[in-house]
Write a protein that holds these residues in place. Structure first.
Motif, PDB file in Angstrom:
ATOM      1  N   GLU A  40       0.849  -1.093  -0.098  1.00  0.00           N
ATOM      2  CA  GLU A  40      -0.102   0.105   0.075  1.00  0.00           C
ATOM      3  C   GLU A  40       0.943   1.388   0.013  1.00  0.00           C
ATOM      4  N   SER A  41       2.023   1.372   0.760  1.00  0.00           N
ATOM      5  CA  SER A  41       2.800   2.271   0.956  1.00  0.00           C
ATOM      6  C   SER A  41       4.393   1.672   0.585  1.00  0.00           C
ATOM      7  N   PHE A  42       5.185   2.559   0.246  1.00  0.00           N
ATOM      8  CA  PHE A  42       6.695   2.019   0.132  1.00  0.00           C
ATOM      9  C   PHE A  42       7.463   3.220   0.441  1.00  0.00           C
ATOM     10  N   ASN A  43       8.488   2.842   1.458  1.00  0.00           N
ATOM     11  CA  ASN A  43       9.456   3.988   1.802  1.00  0.00           C
ATOM     12  C   ASN A  43      10.784   3.670   1.112  1.00  0.00           C
ATOM     13  N   HIS A  44      11.219   4.751   0.584  1.00  0.00           N
ATOM     14  CA  HIS A  44      12.560   4.888  -0.016  1.00  0.00           C
ATOM     15  C   HIS A  44      13.160   6.076   0.309  1.00  0.00           C
ATOM     16  N   SER A  45      14.470   5.876   0.134  1.00  0.00           N
ATOM     17  CA  SER A  45      15.325   7.138   0.378  1.00  0.00           C
ATOM     18  C   SER A  45      16.038   7.600  -0.866  1.00  0.00           C
ATOM     19  N   PHE A  46      15.142   8.597  -1.495  1.00  0.00           N
ATOM     20  CA  PHE A  46      15.749   9.384  -2.705  1.00  0.00           C
ATOM     21  C   PHE A  46      16.899  10.062  -2.789  1.00  0.00           C
ATOM     22  N   HIS A  47      17.392  10.408  -1.645  1.00  0.00           N
ATOM     23  CA  HIS A  47      18.782  10.965  -1.227  1.00  0.00           C
ATOM     24  C   HIS A  47      19.942   9.824  -1.793  1.00  0.00           C
ATOM     25  N   VAL A  54       9.707  -0.783  -7.258  1.00  0.00           N
ATOM     26  CA  VAL A  54       8.661  -1.518  -6.279  1.00  0.00           C
ATOM     27  C   VAL A  54       8.213  -2.994  -6.977  1.00  0.00           C
ATOM     28  N   PRO A  55       8.435  -3.901  -6.428  1.00  0.00           N
ATOM     29  CA  PRO A  55       7.951  -4.963  -7.239  1.00  0.00           C
ATOM     30  C   PRO A  55       6.267  -5.265  -7.114  1.00  0.00           C
ATOM     31  N   VAL A  56       5.837  -5.508  -8.310  1.00  0.00           N
ATOM     32  CA  VAL A  56       4.287  -5.376  -8.636  1.00  0.00           C
ATOM     33  C   VAL A  56       3.932  -6.938  -9.024  1.00  0.00           C
ATOM     34  N   THR A  57       3.189  -7.582  -8.534  1.00  0.00           N
ATOM     35  CA  THR A  57       2.428  -8.704  -9.328  1.00  0.00           C
ATOM     36  C   THR A  57       0.983  -8.691  -9.750  1.00  0.00           C
ATOM     37  N   LEU A  58       1.299  -8.980 -11.027  1.00  0.00           N
ATOM     38  CA  LEU A  58      -0.139  -9.004 -11.977  1.00  0.00           C
ATOM     39  C   LEU A  58      -0.710 -10.539 -11.923  1.00  0.00           C
ATOM     40  N   LEU A  59      -1.781 -10.437 -11.183  1.00  0.00           N
ATOM     41  CA  LEU A  59      -2.317 -12.024 -11.170  1.00  0.00           C
ATOM     42  C   LEU A  59      -3.677 -11.881 -12.229  1.00  0.00           C
ATOM     43  N   LEU A  60      -3.297 -12.954 -13.250  1.00  0.00           N
ATOM     44  CA  LEU A  60      -4.204 -13.028 -14.506  1.00  0.00           C
ATOM     45  C   LEU A  60      -5.131 -14.282 -14.257  1.00  0.00           C
ATOM     46  N   SER A  61      -6.509 -14.220 -14.036  1.00  0.00           N
ATOM     47  CA  SER A  61      -7.277 -15.437 -13.952  1.00  0.00           C
ATOM     48  C   SER A  61      -8.171 -15.741 -15.082  1.00  0.00           C
ATOM     49  N   VAL A 121       1.531   9.914  -4.598  1.00  0.00           N
ATOM     50  CA  VAL A 121       0.419   8.715  -4.741  1.00  0.00           C
ATOM     51  C   VAL A 121       0.194   8.353  -6.086  1.00  0.00           C
ATOM     52  N   TYR A 122       0.269   7.260  -6.475  1.00  0.00           N
ATOM     53  CA  TYR A 122       0.571   6.810  -7.981  1.00  0.00           C
ATOM     54  C   TYR A 122      -0.876   5.573  -8.297  1.00  0.00           C
ATOM     55  N   ASN A 123      -1.114   5.713  -9.246  1.00  0.00           N
ATOM     56  CA  ASN A 123      -2.121   4.494  -9.658  1.00  0.00           C
ATOM     57  C   ASN A 123      -1.335   3.464 -10.678  1.00  0.00           C
ATOM     58  N   LEU A 124      -1.400   2.403  -9.900  1.00  0.00           N
ATOM     59  CA  LEU A 124      -0.601   1.212 -10.577  1.00  0.00           C
ATOM     60  C   LEU A 124      -1.414   0.532 -11.700  1.00  0.00           C
ATOM     61  N   LEU A 151      -4.081   2.067  -6.011  1.00  0.00           N
ATOM     62  CA  LEU A 151      -3.267   3.154  -5.409  1.00  0.00           C
ATOM     63  C   LEU A 151      -2.063   2.846  -4.759  1.00  0.00           C
ATOM     64  N   ILE A 152      -0.943   3.469  -4.801  1.00  0.00           N
ATOM     65  CA  ILE A 152       0.331   3.187  -4.058  1.00  0.00           C
ATOM     66  C   ILE A 152       0.780   4.564  -3.559  1.00  0.00           C
ATOM     67  N   ILE A 153       1.328   4.584  -2.320  1.00  0.00           N
ATOM     68  CA  ILE A 153       2.118   5.856  -1.577  1.00  0.00           C
ATOM     69  C   ILE A 153       3.616   5.598  -1.723  1.00  0.00           C
ATOM     70  N   ILE A 154       4.334   6.516  -2.103  1.00  0.00           N
ATOM     71  CA  ILE A 154       5.621   6.540  -2.181  1.00  0.00           C
ATOM     72  C   ILE A 154       6.148   7.578  -1.292  1.00  0.00           C
ATOM     73  N   ASN A 155       6.832   7.083  -0.384  1.00  0.00           N
ATOM     74  CA  ASN A 155       7.561   8.094   0.889  1.00  0.00           C
ATOM     75  C   ASN A 155       8.663   7.988   0.923  1.00  0.00           C
ATOM     76  N   ASN A 156       9.330   9.323   0.949  1.00  0.00           N
ATOM     77  CA  ASN A 156      10.892   9.466   1.153  1.00  0.00           C
ATOM     78  C   ASN A 156      11.154   9.454   2.710  1.00  0.00           C
ATOM     79  N   ILE A 157      12.297   8.659   2.760  1.00  0.00           N
ATOM     80  CA  ILE A 157      12.691   8.414   4.249  1.00  0.00           C
ATOM     81  C   ILE A 157      14.085   8.973   4.355  1.00  0.00           C
TER      82      ILE A 157
END
Length: 157
Positions: A40-47, A54-61, A121-124, A151-157
């Protein structure tokens, strides 16, 4: 010598014999159900590192009883400026198109990587999925109904 009596033959088809029906456009647009799995959210140090992956899994049924040809296109971009203001822009890394075949009721997991250059905030939910029945003679696959925004939230740490 007497001729044998002529008997008329009757051909009949029982009323309950199923006639193969052409699937409706609505049925064709619901062959494949998709779902995205990601944090849902991902913390990353952009500095320290300018690119956030960010790993994302697309599940197809495959929801049908038939074998289905599937095409996934990741090149689709949100073009409306309103959506860009809210969600920002990101890039899918690696291969941008996939073609595969799913057997009846098969579930397939596709590993993707989303790349972000700043917080937000991004729409995947941008992958477009097209499908057609394998035995169907069609030039174009039918676009599969897209699910809700992812939606995913990308945060800077």
């Amino acid at each position: 010598q007497e001729l044998p009596e002529t008997v008329l033959l009757k051909f009949f088809r029982p009323e309950n014999t199923p006639v193969p029906a052409r699937p409706t456009p609505e049925q064709l647009s619901n062959l494949i159900k998709t779902s995205l799995h990601y944090p849902e959210s991902f913390n990353h140090s952009f500095h320290q590192k300018s690119l956030c992956l960010v790993p994302v899994t697309l599940l197809l049924s495959n929801c049908s009883q038939a074998v289905v040809d599937v095409m996934i296109d990741l090149r689709h971009k949100t073009t409306s400026s309103e959506a860009l203001e809210i969600h920002g822009s990101f890039t899918w890394l690696g291969q941008t198109q996939y073609k595969l075949q799913l057997k009846s009721r098969e579930v397939y997991s596709l590993q993707l990587k989303a790349c972000f250059v700043h917080t937000g905030v991004y729409n995947l939910g941008t992958p477009r999925v097209f499908a057609k029945l394998v035995d169907q003679v069609t030039l174009f696959e039918t676009s599969q109904q897209n699910s809700m925004p992812a939606l995913i939230i990308i945060n800077n740490i």
